[in-house]
Design a protein around this motif. Structure first.
Motif, PDB file in Angstrom:
ATOM      1  N   HIS A 191      -7.483  -8.355  -8.167  1.00 49.82           N
ATOM      2  CA  HIS A 191      -8.895  -8.419  -8.538  1.00 49.82           C
ATOM      3  C   HIS A 191      -9.846  -7.917  -7.455  1.00 49.82           C
ATOM      4  N   HIS A 192      -9.457  -8.102  -6.197  1.00 47.67           N
ATOM      5  CA  HIS A 192     -10.412  -7.841  -5.113  1.00 47.67           C
ATOM      6  C   HIS A 192     -10.010  -6.694  -4.186  1.00 47.67           C
ATOM      7  N   GLY A 193      -8.886  -6.040  -4.498  1.00 45.28           N
ATOM      8  CA  GLY A 193      -8.528  -4.831  -3.774  1.00 45.28           C
ATOM      9  C   GLY A 193      -8.036  -5.025  -2.351  1.00 45.28           C
ATOM     10  N   TRP A 194      -7.531  -6.213  -2.031  1.00 43.41           N
ATOM     11  CA  TRP A 194      -6.981  -6.440  -0.692  1.00 43.41           C
ATOM     12  C   TRP A 194      -5.702  -5.638  -0.514  1.00 43.41           C
ATOM     13  N   ASP A 195      -5.424  -5.266   0.730  1.00 40.87           N
ATOM     14  CA  ASP A 195      -4.183  -4.562   1.038  1.00 40.87           C
ATOM     15  C   ASP A 195      -2.989  -5.475   0.809  1.00 40.87           C
ATOM     16  N   LEU A 196      -1.995  -4.969   0.113  1.00 38.86           N
ATOM     17  CA  LEU A 196      -0.839  -5.773  -0.270  1.00 38.86           C
ATOM     18  C   LEU A 196      -0.146  -6.393   0.936  1.00 38.86           C
ATOM     19  N   ARG A 197       0.152  -5.610   1.943  1.00 37.69           N
ATOM     20  CA  ARG A 197       0.908  -6.111   3.082  1.00 37.69           C
ATOM     21  C   ARG A 197       0.078  -7.061   3.935  1.00 37.69           C
ATOM     22  N   ASP A 198      -1.199  -6.789   4.039  1.00 39.14           N
ATOM     23  CA  ASP A 198      -2.065  -7.678   4.822  1.00 39.14           C
ATOM     24  C   ASP A 198      -2.142  -9.059   4.184  1.00 39.14           C
ATOM     25  N   VAL A 199      -2.329  -9.085   2.879  1.00 38.47           N
ATOM     26  CA  VAL A 199      -2.481 -10.371   2.207  1.00 38.47           C
ATOM     27  C   VAL A 199      -1.146 -11.112   2.131  1.00 38.47           C
ATOM     28  N   ALA A 200      -0.049 -10.380   2.045  1.00 40.47           N
ATOM     29  CA  ALA A 200       1.269 -11.026   2.060  1.00 40.47           C
ATOM     30  C   ALA A 200       1.513 -11.691   3.411  1.00 40.47           C
ATOM     31  N   ALA A 201       1.127 -11.022   4.481  1.00 40.12           N
ATOM     32  CA  ALA A 201       1.287 -11.600   5.819  1.00 40.12           C
ATOM     33  C   ALA A 201       0.417 -12.840   5.976  1.00 40.12           C
ATOM     34  N   LEU A 202      -0.797 -12.801   5.453  1.00 40.31           N
ATOM     35  CA  LEU A 202      -1.697 -13.949   5.536  1.00 40.31           C
ATOM     36  C   LEU A 202      -1.113 -15.148   4.801  1.00 40.31           C
ATOM     37  N   GLY A 203      -0.450 -14.872   3.675  1.00 39.30           N
ATOM     38  CA  GLY A 203       0.104 -15.958   2.873  1.00 39.30           C
ATOM     39  C   GLY A 203       1.513 -16.369   3.259  1.00 39.30           C
ATOM     40  N   GLY A 204       2.106 -15.667   4.226  1.00 45.53           N
ATOM     41  CA  GLY A 204       3.462 -16.013   4.627  1.00 45.53           C
ATOM     42  C   GLY A 204       4.479 -15.765   3.533  1.00 45.53           C
ATOM     43  N   VAL A 205       4.221 -14.757   2.702  1.00 41.87           N
ATOM     44  CA  VAL A 205       5.135 -14.406   1.614  1.00 41.87           C
ATOM     45  C   VAL A 205       5.466 -12.919   1.753  1.00 41.87           C
ATOM     46  N   THR A 206       6.361 -12.432   0.912  1.00 45.48           N
ATOM     47  CA  THR A 206       6.741 -11.023   0.988  1.00 45.48           C
ATOM     48  C   THR A 206       5.899 -10.184   0.036  1.00 45.48           C
ATOM     49  N   ALA A 207       5.821  -8.908   0.330  1.00 51.12           N
ATOM     50  CA  ALA A 207       5.084  -7.990  -0.536  1.00 51.12           C
ATOM     51  C   ALA A 207       5.708  -7.952  -1.933  1.00 51.12           C
ATOM     52  N   ASP A 208       7.041  -8.039  -1.993  1.00 49.88           N
ATOM     53  CA  ASP A 208       7.709  -8.041  -3.298  1.00 49.88           C
ATOM     54  C   ASP A 208       7.319  -9.267  -4.117  1.00 49.88           C
ATOM     55  N   GLU A 209       7.192 -10.423  -3.448  1.00 53.13           N
ATOM     56  CA  GLU A 209       6.793 -11.644  -4.160  1.00 53.13           C
ATOM     57  C   GLU A 209       5.385 -11.496  -4.712  1.00 53.13           C
TER      58      GLU A 209
END
Length: 273
Positions: free
Chosen positions: A174-192
């Motif tokens: 919805h908000h156009g965040w970078d996939l890898r950046d937000v995955a790192a912030l959430g402690g999850v993987t990009a695939d998840e």
């Protein structure tokens, strides 16, 4: 019109959070888990009710995204974010007025603050909770005791993980965040995160923020620490049970795991082909 969040009592929720400061740690650690889940649900409801009122004003009063942004964000420059919220296809107008929008926004802000306070309390209470409190003397009963609390922690941790993945996906979709950046912030993987993009499309755009995601990530580390502490207690009870001659099938039943998975330190045997 009927207020869809009239049942939410901010003063009562605030009282429950304040009570955590004075409770015995073990009791508080349990209560804070339930409280965070309840607050998260109520906060989500408040956001949806607020967004519905905003959409009603757009339809009926010709409000612009900038008008809505001024109420929900505090400044009109946040119009693009408000537009994303208003354009979500899952949102329906409910006839809310300008007064309703302001009132629901206030409740949402208060609940967001309480939710952050509750997670701060969780980060304080959970690692301090004594995992060896009230342990049964009999080794197999200690195994069953540990199994119960491991299921509790695992369930709460699984809910936390699901929320982190979904929140990250909402920020991406919805908000156009970078996939890898937000995955790192959430402690999850990009695939998840990618696997949850469809769910994110069906979720309100306002249903996540980076600050909340960061707190959930810290909470997962605390829960991992508690899991490790419980497993250590279980290992000692396992060793004591086997030393007492308790059959392995009985030990496995008390642990609550398949017979081949008797401890965290022993990998399960492969299933026969």
């Amino acid at each position: 019109m009927t207020n869809p969040i009239a049942d939410i009592s901010v003063p009562e929720l605030s009282r429950q959070i304040a009570l955590l400061e004075h409770q015995e740690i073990a009791r508080g650690a349990l209560d804070v888990c339930t409280l965070t889940m309840d607050l998260r649900h109520k906060y989500r409801r408040a956001l949806v009710a607020r967004d519905q009122a905003a959409l009603s004003l757009v339809h009926r009063e010709r409000w612009t995204a900038a008008d809505v942004a001024e109420v929900i964000c505090g400044h009109r420059a946040c119009a693009p974010r408000a537009a994303v919220i208003l354009e979500w296809t899952g949102l329906t107008a409910d006839g809310g007025t300008e007064h309703d929008l302001a009132e629901r926004q206030q409740v949402a802000v208060q609940l967001r603050e309480l939710l952050s306070l509750a997670y701060d309390q969780a980060l304080r209470l959970l690692p301090a909770a004594p995992v060896e409190l009230n342990l049964p003397d009999e080794p197999t009963e200690r195994l069953a005791h540990c199994a119960h609390w491991l299921r509790f922690v695992d369930g709460y941790r699984a809910a936390n993980e699901a929320s982190r993945i979904l929140f990250a996906a909402i920020l991406v979709h919805h908000h156009g965040w970078d996939l890898r950046d937000v995955a790192a912030l959430g402690g999850v993987t990009a695939d998840e995160v990618c696997s949850a993009l469809a769910a994110a499309a069906a979720s309100p755009p306002s249903d996540a923020d980076s600050g909340l995601l960061a707190q959930l990530t810290l909470l997962d580390r605390v829960l991992e620490h508690n899991t490790e502490r419980l497993l250590a207690v279980r290992e000692r009870a396992l060793a004591d049970s086997l030393a007492d001659g308790v059959p392995e099938r009985v030990v496995a039943a008390h642990i609550g795991l398949p017979a081949q998975e008797r401890s965290a330190g022993h990998a399960p045997e492969p299933c026969p082909a």
